[in-house]
Design an enzyme around this catalytic site. Sequence first.
Site, PDB file in Angstrom:
ATOM      1  N   LYS A 160      26.590  -3.382  -0.823  1.00 24.13           N
ATOM      2  CA  LYS A 160      28.056  -3.244  -0.917  1.00 24.13           C
ATOM      3  C   LYS A 160      28.621  -2.526   0.294  1.00 24.13           C
ATOM      4  O   LYS A 160      29.808  -2.272   0.373  1.00 24.13           O
ATOM      5  CB  LYS A 160      28.424  -2.450  -2.181  1.00 24.13           C
ATOM      6  CG  LYS A 160      27.968  -3.077  -3.469  1.00 24.13           C
ATOM      7  CD  LYS A 160      28.380  -2.154  -4.622  1.00 24.13           C
ATOM      8  CE  LYS A 160      27.511  -2.380  -5.841  1.00 24.13           C
ATOM      9  NZ  LYS A 160      27.633  -1.247  -6.786  1.00 24.13           N
ATOM     10  N   ARG A 172      11.142   3.757   3.574  1.00 23.64           N
ATOM     11  CA  ARG A 172      10.806   2.809   4.650  1.00 23.64           C
ATOM     12  C   ARG A 172      12.090   2.067   5.010  1.00 23.64           C
ATOM     13  O   ARG A 172      12.816   1.610   4.122  1.00 23.64           O
ATOM     14  CB  ARG A 172       9.737   1.826   4.201  1.00 23.64           C
ATOM     15  CG  ARG A 172       9.520   0.707   5.218  1.00 23.64           C
ATOM     16  CD  ARG A 172       8.320  -0.140   4.882  1.00 23.64           C
ATOM     17  NE  ARG A 172       7.084   0.602   5.084  1.00 23.64           N
ATOM     18  CZ  ARG A 172       5.869   0.081   4.927  1.00 23.64           C
ATOM     19  NH1 ARG A 172       5.734  -1.181   4.574  1.00 23.64           N
ATOM     20  NH2 ARG A 172       4.788   0.804   5.127  1.00 23.64           N
ATOM     21  N   HIS A 176       4.790   5.810  11.521  1.00 23.93           N
ATOM     22  CA  HIS A 176       4.337   5.665  10.128  1.00 23.93           C
ATOM     23  C   HIS A 176       3.362   6.825   9.880  1.00 23.93           C
ATOM     24  O   HIS A 176       2.148   6.628   9.798  1.00 23.93           O
ATOM     25  CB  HIS A 176       3.656   4.304   9.968  1.00 23.93           C
ATOM     26  CG  HIS A 176       3.376   3.890   8.555  1.00 23.93           C
ATOM     27  ND1 HIS A 176       3.483   4.736   7.472  1.00 23.93           N
ATOM     28  CD2 HIS A 176       2.984   2.680   8.042  1.00 23.93           C
ATOM     29  CE1 HIS A 176       3.167   4.087   6.366  1.00 23.93           C
ATOM     30  NE2 HIS A 176       2.862   2.831   6.687  1.00 23.93           N
ATOM     31  N   ARG A 189       0.792  -1.219   0.000  1.00 25.08           N
ATOM     32  CA  ARG A 189       0.000   0.000   0.000  1.00 25.08           C
ATOM     33  C   ARG A 189       0.831   1.279   0.000  1.00 25.08           C
ATOM     34  O   ARG A 189       0.584   2.196  -0.782  1.00 25.08           O
ATOM     35  CB  ARG A 189      -0.938   0.070   1.218  1.00 25.08           C
ATOM     36  CG  ARG A 189      -2.225  -0.673   1.052  1.00 25.08           C
ATOM     37  CD  ARG A 189      -2.602  -1.306   2.355  1.00 25.08           C
ATOM     38  NE  ARG A 189      -1.618  -2.319   2.662  1.00 25.08           N
ATOM     39  CZ  ARG A 189      -1.705  -3.575   2.217  1.00 25.08           C
ATOM     40  NH1 ARG A 189      -2.730  -3.947   1.523  1.00 25.08           N
ATOM     41  NH2 ARG A 189      -0.745  -4.453   2.479  1.00 25.08           N
ATOM     42  N   THR A 190       1.784   1.365   0.889  1.00 23.55           N
ATOM     43  CA  THR A 190       2.470   2.648   1.052  1.00 23.55           C
ATOM     44  C   THR A 190       3.245   3.004  -0.213  1.00 23.55           C
ATOM     45  O   THR A 190       3.123   4.109  -0.753  1.00 23.55           O
ATOM     46  CB  THR A 190       3.399   2.601   2.285  1.00 23.55           C
ATOM     47  OG1 THR A 190       2.658   2.081   3.377  1.00 23.55           O
ATOM     48  CG2 THR A 190       3.910   3.983   2.630  1.00 23.55           C
TER      49      THR A 190
HETATM   50  N1   CP Z   1      -0.317   0.038   5.759  1.00 25.89           N
HETATM   51  C1   CP Z   1       0.881  -0.268   5.250  1.00 25.89           C
HETATM   52  O1   CP Z   1       1.913   0.316   5.638  1.00 25.89           O
HETATM   53  O2   CP Z   1       0.869  -1.255   4.302  1.00 25.89           O
HETATM   54  P1   CP Z   1       2.119  -1.750   3.484  1.00 25.89           P
HETATM   55  O3   CP Z   1       3.068  -2.414   4.448  1.00 25.89           O
HETATM   56  O4   CP Z   1       1.585  -2.685   2.448  1.00 25.89           O
HETATM   57  O5   CP Z   1       2.787  -0.532   2.875  1.00 25.89           O
END
Ligand code: CP
Length: 320
Positions: A83, A104, A132, A54-55
């Site tokens: 590396k 991320r 998040h 999703r993100t």
């Molecule tokens: N909600 C969320 O962070 O989903 P993903 O891990 O799929 O990005």
Amino acid sequence: MLEGRSLIEPLNFTMEEMDLLFSLAEKIEEDGTYLRESCRGKLLATLFFEPSTRTRLSFEAAMLRLGGSCLGFAEPGSSSTVKGESLADTIKTVSCYADAIVMRNPKEGAALLASRVSPVPVINAGDGGHHHPTQTLTDLLTIRRLRGTGGTAGGIGGLTVGFCGDLKFGRTVHSLAKALARYERISMVFVSPAELKAPGYITGHLEDRRVPFTETESLEKVMGDLDVLYMTRVQRERFFNEEDYIRLKDTYVLNSEKMKNAKKDLVILHPLPRVNEIAPEVDADPRAAYFRQAKYGMYVRMALLSSILGTAEHKGEIPC
Ligand code: CP
């Protein structure tokens, strides 16, 4: 106001700035052509050192819908990290190519470090079990759209919000609880096994702000009190041993039977991915909002990108 700004944790933006983002996202939802092409010529880098559906894809969809372009990686094994390149050097390099970076990373604090060395805005798409913040924008917009109070106090207030599952490692819970604490007449109910309770820095934050909250191990006991139920999966990747994960993973499974005790206008949220904590039969219940939530995530990320890149100002929406 937001042009050039990074977003590392949910309180980086004021409530007024968040409201502007939500209004902009609502306009984009209403009018599919709104802000289209506003990011033409802009490049977004998506650097995912951990898996995501999703993100990453909603950020990429958002940028493409705004007329911009994306580059990056979804698999750190294909980058020079393998590396031995440091995160700081990766960020300094990518910022030569892109106008903004979405990252991320499994390490808590990685996004903050990145923002300190980057000349372009950095958006935290999840740093370990910490925060998040764009999931929080997604969650707040969904609550505002489905249980909003209208114009008062940011459009959110007077709700009892339950968080259920892995509250220890669930970064979406940490970010949303901190953000909700700024709204009026919010109370929270934390439902988890003793080993997966919300960390002290979150409950301490609520105590400091005098936000009422309770902690329990029983979802059944509190089900009828909730206006919003935020289900989460047990975060297998953050456990030190598999046995503990297997013992705890199915502690809570929301099904149609449990839904019988819930309010008629309950909103069920889940940041997704779901594993086993919501039975598929619940998807057909009109109170299940988690796939609508995923869509709101794209709208609010469109609003965020056009604001931090300074392209929303041409429409007079965000005072950049
Ligand atoms: N909600 C969320 O962070 O989903 P993903 O891990 O799929 O990005």
